[in-house]
Design an enzyme around this catalytic site. Sequence first.
Site, PDB file in Angstrom:
ATOM      1  N   TYR A   1      30.726  44.285  56.660  1.00  0.00           N
ATOM      2  CA  TYR A   1      31.008  42.944  56.410  1.00  0.00           C
ATOM      3  C   TYR A   1      30.138  42.375  58.349  1.00  0.00           C
ATOM      4  O   TYR A   1      30.861  42.961  59.044  1.00  0.00           O
ATOM      5  CB  TYR A   1      31.789  42.267  56.224  1.00  0.00           C
ATOM      6  CG  TYR A   1      32.197  42.468  54.762  1.00  0.00           C
ATOM      7  CD1 TYR A   1      30.834  43.613  54.145  1.00  0.00           C
ATOM      8  CD2 TYR A   1      33.266  42.762  54.528  1.00  0.00           C
ATOM      9  CE1 TYR A   1      31.481  43.523  52.610  1.00  0.00           C
ATOM     10  CE2 TYR A   1      33.492  42.526  53.109  1.00  0.00           C
ATOM     11  CZ  TYR A   1      32.605  43.596  52.669  1.00  0.00           C
ATOM     12  OH  TYR A   1      32.665  43.556  51.082  1.00  0.00           O
TER      13      TYR A   1
ATOM     14  N   ASP B   1      43.358  36.466  43.951  1.00  0.00           N
ATOM     15  CA  ASP B   1      44.514  35.345  42.703  1.00  0.00           C
ATOM     16  C   ASP B   1      44.260  33.849  42.990  1.00  0.00           C
ATOM     17  O   ASP B   1      44.202  33.244  42.408  1.00  0.00           O
ATOM     18  CB  ASP B   1      45.381  36.321  41.854  1.00  0.00           C
ATOM     19  CG  ASP B   1      46.895  36.410  42.398  1.00  0.00           C
ATOM     20  OD1 ASP B   1      46.439  36.450  43.759  1.00  0.00           O
ATOM     21  OD2 ASP B   1      47.399  36.565  41.815  1.00  0.00           O
TER      22      ASP B   1
ATOM     23  N   GLU C   1      53.814  30.588  46.029  1.00  0.00           N
ATOM     24  CA  GLU C   1      53.298  29.382  45.105  1.00  0.00           C
ATOM     25  C   GLU C   1      52.681  28.110  45.587  1.00  0.00           C
ATOM     26  O   GLU C   1      51.512  27.476  44.870  1.00  0.00           O
ATOM     27  CB  GLU C   1      53.493  29.853  43.661  1.00  0.00           C
ATOM     28  CG  GLU C   1      53.338  31.179  43.554  1.00  0.00           C
ATOM     29  CD  GLU C   1      53.450  31.509  41.600  1.00  0.00           C
ATOM     30  OE1 GLU C   1      52.562  32.265  40.885  1.00  0.00           O
ATOM     31  OE2 GLU C   1      54.800  30.536  41.477  1.00  0.00           O
TER      32      GLU C   1
ATOM     33  N   HIS D   1      47.188  42.096  42.579  1.00  0.00           N
ATOM     34  CA  HIS D   1      46.250  41.301  42.955  1.00  0.00           C
ATOM     35  C   HIS D   1      47.294  40.740  45.056  1.00  0.00           C
ATOM     36  O   HIS D   1      47.717  40.234  44.353  1.00  0.00           O
ATOM     37  CB  HIS D   1      46.280  39.941  43.152  1.00  0.00           C
ATOM     38  CG  HIS D   1      44.615  39.721  42.454  1.00  0.00           C
ATOM     39  ND1 HIS D   1      43.612  39.362  42.664  1.00  0.00           N
ATOM     40  CD2 HIS D   1      44.794  39.837  40.756  1.00  0.00           C
ATOM     41  CE1 HIS D   1      42.725  39.298  41.862  1.00  0.00           C
ATOM     42  NE2 HIS D   1      43.039  39.526  40.651  1.00  0.00           N
TER      43      HIS D   1
END
Length: 410
Positions: A309, A116, A384, A111
């Site tokens: 895209y 994630d 985090e 990841h």
Amino acid sequence: MFDNSLFIVEKIRKRVDELYPEIVGIRREIHRHPELSFQEFRTTALIRDYLLKLGLKVEHDFLDTGVVALLEGGGSDKASSLVALRADIDALPLQEENTHDFCSREQGRMHACGHDMHTAILLGTAAVLSEIREKLPGNVLFIFQPAEEKAPGGAKLLIDAGLFQEYDPSAVFALHCFPDIPAGKVALHEGGVMAAADELYITVYGEGGHASAPHKAADPILAAAHIITAVQHLVSRVTSPYEPVVVSLCSIKGGNATNVIPGKVAISGTLRAMNEGVRAQIQERLRETVEHVAKGLGCRAELEIVKGYPVVVNDPETTRALRESLVDYFGMKDVVECEPSMTAEDFSNYLQYCPGVFMKLGTGRNVAGKKDMFLHSPFFDPDESSIATGMGAMSYAAFSWLTSINNAQQ
């Protein structure tokens, strides 16, 4: 800010803090077991189980992987109002080189783009909003989307499978980790915020021969070299200097001996643009340049353009409304303006159907001597603590948007 909104802000903040350790644990579990595009079966099962425990309605399967779930609010008679929140769930074919105890356990998979983090944040958002569902003046559609990293992308496939025929959200929101923005900040930009991206495949055909007699051959390596040089003028001499455009040719393959002129050379690269009209113009001029340069050197060339895209275009009015809400939640200093980037995102496909905003979530670490690696790096290592920021942003974005829609209808 209204009294009810102030109450909800404090409620969300408190619940985010309480849930944070659990959601970090979920992020790490997903990080340990990354799955590539269209192979996210383990991740899909984890998401489904968590949402069912929250009491959400997990809807029918649109694709083999990914989850779509509905949270029904009870805070208004107009609970048919709907906002969509999206997270991408797939990983990259990349070997992780970090040293955490939760590093990838899957060889050659990682990841490295923060999916994630996005998935964990949206699960945390679902947990927060499920606890204030009686205050929600509408419904929330949670889209855990597979295969953002692999064209044609999971967003288009979900839409083709009928996602927005079955649901009609008034807005759609998503966020993405950006390590060049400090953790704790959310960045917004009105209009084009991420580029359209196309894959370029050029094949140059010549006539092979002995390297000692190049005049008896048609050298595709020479033609390829001139093509690579010639296409560089398209950005500086065809488009306005005020238009962001990138043409990068990143691979060239041809020949396997020092004394043999090959018969074919393959070149590949990418085209990025922030304007769909400019994108089409460059595609046309690329084809002309490739074909004519090769012909002038006695060779033949073909260009295949695999359209990727579209441009990610944040709806200006929706972005302004979201910025005001996020300032209410975070304060002025942590809601910042960001520059557009030439990376691409298939969230753009949702924005073709309804207004929405793609937020950039700051995940950069303020650690002396540590260089934050950018997306798609084997050392990508987001802070985090930004999980709490993301949960707060997505939760309050949904609540405030539904509240504004409900107030407008009264």
